[in-house]
Design an enzyme around this catalytic site. Structure first.
Site, PDB file in Angstrom:
ATOM      1  CG  HIS A 195      -2.075  -0.993   1.010  1.00 44.01           C
ATOM      2  ND1 HIS A 195      -3.193  -0.719   0.262  1.00 44.01           N
ATOM      3  CD2 HIS A 195      -2.223  -2.261   1.456  1.00 44.01           C
ATOM      4  CE1 HIS A 195      -3.993  -1.778   0.270  1.00 44.01           C
ATOM      5  NE2 HIS A 195      -3.423  -2.731   0.980  1.00 44.01           N
ATOM      6  CG  HIS A 216      -1.924  -6.915  -2.085  1.00 54.93           C
ATOM      7  ND1 HIS A 216      -1.381  -5.663  -2.275  1.00 54.93           N
ATOM      8  CD2 HIS A 216      -2.901  -6.772  -1.153  1.00 54.93           C
ATOM      9  CE1 HIS A 216      -1.992  -4.800  -1.496  1.00 54.93           C
ATOM     10  NE2 HIS A 216      -2.910  -5.445  -0.798  1.00 54.93           N
ATOM     11  CG  ASN A 219      -3.196  -6.184  -6.934  1.00 52.85           C
ATOM     12  OD1 ASN A 219      -2.937  -7.369  -6.926  1.00 52.85           O
ATOM     13  ND2 ASN A 219      -3.920  -5.635  -7.875  1.00 52.85           N
ATOM     14  NE  ARG A 227      12.530   8.137 -17.615  1.00 54.43           N
ATOM     15  CZ  ARG A 227      11.718   8.171 -18.674  1.00 54.43           C
ATOM     16  NH1 ARG A 227      12.074   7.552 -19.790  1.00 54.43           N
ATOM     17  NH2 ARG A 227      10.579   8.813 -18.628  1.00 54.43           N
ATOM     18  CG  ASP A 273      -7.905 -13.234  -8.591  1.00 57.50           C
ATOM     19  OD1 ASP A 273      -6.936 -12.762  -9.208  1.00 57.50           O
ATOM     20  OD2 ASP A 273      -8.769 -12.520  -8.027  1.00 57.50           O
ATOM     21  CG  ASP A 298      -6.368  -9.094  -0.625  1.00 62.00           C
ATOM     22  OD1 ASP A 298      -6.394  -8.954   0.610  1.00 62.00           O
ATOM     23  OD2 ASP A 298      -6.437  -8.134  -1.409  1.00 62.00           O
ATOM     24  CG  LEU A 332     -12.632  -7.564  -8.728  1.00 65.30           C
ATOM     25  CD1 LEU A 332     -13.411  -8.748  -9.272  1.00 65.30           C
ATOM     26  CD2 LEU A 332     -11.149  -7.725  -9.045  1.00 65.30           C
TER      27      LEU A 332
END
Length: 412
Positions: A195, A216, A219, A227, A273, A298, A332
């Site tokens: 995150h 993850h 994500n 670069r 998935d 997740d 999603l």
């Protein structure tokens, strides 16, 4: 399982020492794997019970280190009584056994994986409700006061030596975070980078300071750029310092900086998935750092539910085509994949060996958490958690501490 009785698994292909071994046995007693030499030769004791695996693959129970909920229960957005929490944990834990997962076997929980609040505002996650995001902007913070900020955010449980908080996902670019990583590790906590809007230098600094996991992969992090590859660029790092805790890092592979030393690159979780991460991206990660892969679901609350419409987390959700979507849209809303499906997907996406696919859901997460002596392998002294699989890696039988689970979900 009879207390004190000695069990012997025969006619199996056993995942042992990075290979599938035939013409050998698995022994367990009192919920633990035991050494055959000690029991058979020294004690001159034969097995009390024989379990015929009928040619199945026998592997350790799967470990899923990132679950937000399942079976209609959402632990990421939870406001219930302690008693209700216990009931819901038990419901999810028993459901996960149907997928061969031992992270929450009955009342056992290995610990919480906490994402936030020491994360990036930019990569906090997509909103789940109109009034609150996946990570609420109002609680995201920095650690300028050092570990004091962490203790203030999480309370006394953070000092409980991994019994409560097992994994912390942090953004290394946040003020004060880098200096706290070694201190968090001293408390037995696995530090994961995620995150985050970190560029590659900040990400490498996080690993150098002791982070041995990435949350993850692909994500909630900057996309790869030629670069400045961001956190994804860690996969290609060749000049990281030797790991502070080498036994919690990946084994060397043909892509490792040193072919005979633990890989200084961290493990990485990947949602396999085929939706959250494209199969080609999974393949790129695998070929870059094969021994670092940890399969995660997740999973959100819609996981484990049959196709249909539900109200989950204040939203109208439709479970269809292997995912959970906002009703009437193709947006999603979360993962519904199970860990056993992740294993099968990983092998199909990458064409890796059966052993590599299985270890990505067993040995690798156990190493990352520092619990490989009791989970993730069939070594003597470890919990007798195991799965029996056919050659296509479909579940046939599941055992938890030597007791067989009734696989209602897999009945034909």
């Amino acid at each position: 399982m009879v207390d004190g009785a000695l069990y012997k698994v025969i006619n199996a292909k056993i995942l042992r020492d990075h290979a599938l071994v035939e013409n050998d046995y698995v022994w367990f007693q009192n919920g633990k794997f035991v050494d055959a030499q000690t029991n058979f030769f020294k004690q001159r004791k034969e097995a009390d019970h024989i379990i015929d695996a009928e040619g199945a693959i026998v592997a350790p129970g799967y470990l899923d280190i990132q679950i937000n909920g399942s079976y209609g229960i959402d632990f990421a957005d939870y406001e219930e009584s302690v008693e209700k929490i216990k009931q819901d944990i038990d419901k999810v834990a028993k459901g996960l056994l149907q997928d061969g997962c031992k992270a929450n076997a009955y009342s056992e929980i290995l610990g919480a994986h906490v994402e936030g609040p020491f994360i990036s505002h930019e990569k906090k996650g997509k909103p789940k409700k109109k009034k609150a995001g996946a990570h609420d902007d109002n609680v995201i913070r920095d650690a300028r006061r050092g570990l004091v900020d962490f203790d203030e955010a999480y309370g006394p449980e953070l000092k409980n030596q991994q019994k409560a908080v097992c994994i912390l996902t942090l953004a290394p670019e946040i003020d004060g975070v880098l200096d706290c990583i070694p201190q968090l590790q001293q408390r037995g906590i696995t530090v994961s980078l995620g995150h985050s809007a970190a560029h590659v230098k900040a990400a490498e600094a996080g690993v150098a300071n002791g982070a041995n996991l990435m949350t993850h992969l692909f994500n909630a992090m900057l996309p790869f750029h030629q670069r400045d590859p961001g956190m994804v660029g860690i996969l290609g790092a060749t000049d990281l310092p030797a790991p502070r805790h080498p036994n919690r890092h990946p084994s060397p592979s043909f892509t490792s900086p040193g072919r005979h030393l633990p890989d200084p690159r961290p493990f990485y979780g990947i949602i396999c998935d085929g939706i959250h991460v494209h199969p080609n991206s999974v393949r790129i990660a695998y070929y870059s750092h094969p021994k670092g892969c940890i399969l995660v679901t997740d999973a959100l609350s819609a996981s484990g539910l049959p196709p249909g419409r539900y109200q989950l987390g204040g939203q109208d959700i439709e479970v269809r085509h292997g995912g959970a979507y906002l009703v009437g849209t193709d947006t999603l809303a979360g993962s519904t994949v199970t860990i056993d499906q992740c294993v099968r997907n990983f092998r199909r996406f990458t064409r890796c060996s059966v052993v590599e696919a299985l270890e990505a859901a067993t040995l690798h997460p156990a190493l990352a958490l520092g619990i490989a002596d009791r989970k993730g392998s069939l070594v003597p002294g470890a919990d007798a958690d195991m799965v029996f699989l056919d050659n296509d890696l479909n579940l046939k039988r599941v055992f938890v501490r030597g007791e067989e689970v009734d696989l209602v979900k897999h009945r034909k």
